[in-house]
Enzyme design. Structure first.
Site, PDB file in Angstrom:
ATOM      1  N   HIS A   1       0.834  -1.208   0.000  1.00  0.00           N
ATOM      2  CA  HIS A   1       0.000   0.000   0.000  1.00  0.00           C
ATOM      3  C   HIS A   1       0.870   1.260   0.000  1.00  0.00           C
ATOM      4  O   HIS A   1       0.453   2.312  -0.483  1.00  0.00           O
ATOM      5  CB  HIS A   1      -0.911   0.040   1.232  1.00  0.00           C
ATOM      6  CG  HIS A   1      -2.010  -0.982   1.196  1.00  0.00           C
ATOM      7  ND1 HIS A   1      -1.845  -2.245   1.692  1.00  0.00           N
ATOM      8  CD2 HIS A   1      -3.270  -0.915   0.711  1.00  0.00           C
ATOM      9  CE1 HIS A   1      -2.975  -2.928   1.532  1.00  0.00           C
ATOM     10  NE2 HIS A   1      -3.850  -2.149   0.943  1.00  0.00           N
TER      11      HIS A   1
ATOM     12  N   ASP B   1      -4.629  -5.933  -7.867  1.00  0.00           N
ATOM     13  CA  ASP B   1      -4.816  -5.263  -6.589  1.00  0.00           C
ATOM     14  C   ASP B   1      -5.023  -3.780  -6.913  1.00  0.00           C
ATOM     15  O   ASP B   1      -4.801  -3.327  -8.041  1.00  0.00           O
ATOM     16  CB  ASP B   1      -3.594  -5.467  -5.696  1.00  0.00           C
ATOM     17  CG  ASP B   1      -3.937  -5.441  -4.213  1.00  0.00           C
ATOM     18  OD1 ASP B   1      -5.038  -4.973  -3.867  1.00  0.00           O
ATOM     19  OD2 ASP B   1      -3.101  -5.880  -3.407  1.00  0.00           O
TER      20      ASP B   1
END
Length: 483
Positions: free
Chosen positions: A184, A256
């Protein structure tokens, strides 16, 4: 001049968007009618079951074959139960129990709840083999550190979800379990030869392909031997040569979230990331959680521009949109109703609890819950023993900041139950436990990935393998403290 409508619709057919709030805004529904593949629901989109059912009905008004996705892993990653914590244990707990039938039942129950609400794509299970105790983003989301055990349970989870008509999406290919960084925020590197991946990280993916998984999610990780300087999400060697050719996967490859730094920084933005992912072989592009109409149009424009300048071949984008459409069509035709045994998740969580030492005689203890920040994947979900206790005082502590003398004075002659998550990698946590154990009977409850650390001075060490509502209740019951 505006975009060619045919190309715009084609590009939209490869995108999973999102929107803010519990009610889909007009643009989110309009884009579905114009060809958008679907939306992902996050905690901010969810209030209660009736509202979620109304949401999915509104989205289907835009287009009946819409993909409605969610990250509902059970355990620490839940969207439906983000306000209370999941009633199911997560993968680490199921791996600890090591009953594949139970894993299948739990995932069938999760799938049945999703199907009843109109959600047809679960971005689960996580099939990464968590071989790094310091892994900041996988941990209890994994079935464990043994590739064989993870493979067995990954296949069982896929079968359970898909038995009720909800498509499973195994993640994160080719394996995020050995990383010590969070994609992230950055691009993690797994610098090993492909042979190591095949032995350590890839067996669960082989198992889910054999089990008929409908989708596989890419990892924003760098494996230099395969991906060069970029992430697997942008690597044809990973998505085509390895996943499709070597492992025989024929379903949809889902990225993702492209807003994650592991992808966006590597490509120079979400739009360029979308182009590079499509070129590499991805089919359905998850934009992320913070999405508005302008961002969707920006990504579409990037894809159309890439078709015009030769960075993307039209046949490749048509293939991607076709696979996304096939995935939606499968969810509309598959599955059957399933009955969930009462209390299934709580019984499973209880089976997962492991006790080292003596937990008898914990009458009215002081319960110290050690503050831990949540990952983006987990979100801010309540956890701990508090909601499940009778006759125990609960206080909050911050490792490295809370004075142990204050806690000792507050405890008096009472025993202390210290509750934490990933205590082995939380700065100051070990010192706090040692300081309390020097003067008090201390029981440590680890609700994260336990690692190899055990507190030498503690009377007992209890591992729940997760911090869901079910895990918390199970721990309170084992300690004899449940209300």
């Amino acid at each position: 001049m505006g975009l060619d409508e045919g190309l715009r619709r084609l590009a939209l057919g490869t995108l999973l968007a999102a929107y803010p709030g519990p009610v889909p805004p007009d643009w989110a529904v309009d884009l579905l009618a114009e060809g958008l593949a679907g939306h992902t629901l996050f905690g901010t989109n969810i209030h209660d079951p009736a509202q979620v059912a109304a949401t999915t009905a509104a989205l289907r008004a835009g287009r009946p074959d819409v993909l409605i996705a969610i990250d509902e892993e059970g355990g620490d990653v839940t969207r439906l139960a983000h306000a209370t914590g999941s009633p199911y244990p997560g993968n680490a707990a199921l791996g600890a129990v090591d009953d594949p039938t139970l894993t299948r039942q739990v995932y069938a129950a999760i799938g049945a709840e999703l199907a009843a609400l109109g959600i047809n794509l679960d971005l689960a299970p996580t099939v990464d083999v968590n071989t790094a105790d310091e892994n900041p983003v996988i941990g209890t989301r994994s079935f464990g550190a043994d590739p064989v055990r993870v493979a067995v349970h990954s296949a069982a989870a896929v079968v359970g979800l898909q038995s009720v008509g909800v498509a499973a999406c195994a993640k994160h290919f080719p394996g995020h379990g050995a990383t010590v960084a969070d994609s992230h925020y950055e691009l993690p590197t797994v610098d090993v030869p492909p042979a190591v991946l095949r032995e350590r990280d890839l067996p669960p993916f082989a198992a889910v392909v054999d089990a008929g998984v409908r989708a596989v999610m890419t990892a924003h990780i760098r494996v230099p031997a395969l991906t060069g300087d970029g992430p697997a999400t942008f690597s044809r060697a990973v998505l085509v040569d390895l996943l499709r050719t070597e492992y025989g996967f024929t379903g949809a490859v889902i990225t993702d979230a492209l807003e994650m730094k592991g992808a966006a920084l590597a490509a120079g933005g979400v739009g360029p990331a979308a182009v590079r992912a499509l070129a590499a072989g991805a089919d359905l592009l998850c934009i992320g959680a913070k999405v508005d109409a302008d961002l969707v149009e920006h990504v579409v424009e990037e894809i159309v521009a890439a078709l015009a300048d030769g960075r993307l071949d039209r046949a490749r984008v048509e293939e991607a949109a076709g696979r996304a459409a096939e995935l939606a069509a499968w969810t509309g035709a598959a599955g059957a109703a399933a009955e969930t045994p009462d209390g299934l998740g709580y019984a499973a969580a209880l089976r997962a609890v492991r006790v080292e030492g003596d937990v008898t005689g914990l009458t009215a203890p002081l319960v110290v819950q050690v503050h831990t920040t949540s990952t983006i994947a987990e979100g801010r979900v309540p956890w701990g023993l508090g909601p499940h206790l009778a006759g125990a005082e609960v206080v909050r502590a911050v490792a490295g900041e809370t004075d142990p003398d204050e806690l000792r004075a507050l405890a008096g002659d009472r025993p202390v139950v210290l509750v934490g998550r990933h205590l082995h990698r939380l700065p100051g946590a070990r010192e706090l436990v040692d300081a309390l154990a020097a003067t008090h009977r201390v029981t440590v409850v680890e609700m994260g990935w336990p690692g190899g650390w055990r507190p030498a001075g503690a009377r007992a060490f209890v591992t729940t393998y997760g911090a869901s509502h079910a895990n918390g209740r199970a721990a309170a019951q084992v300690l004899g403290l449940a209300g």
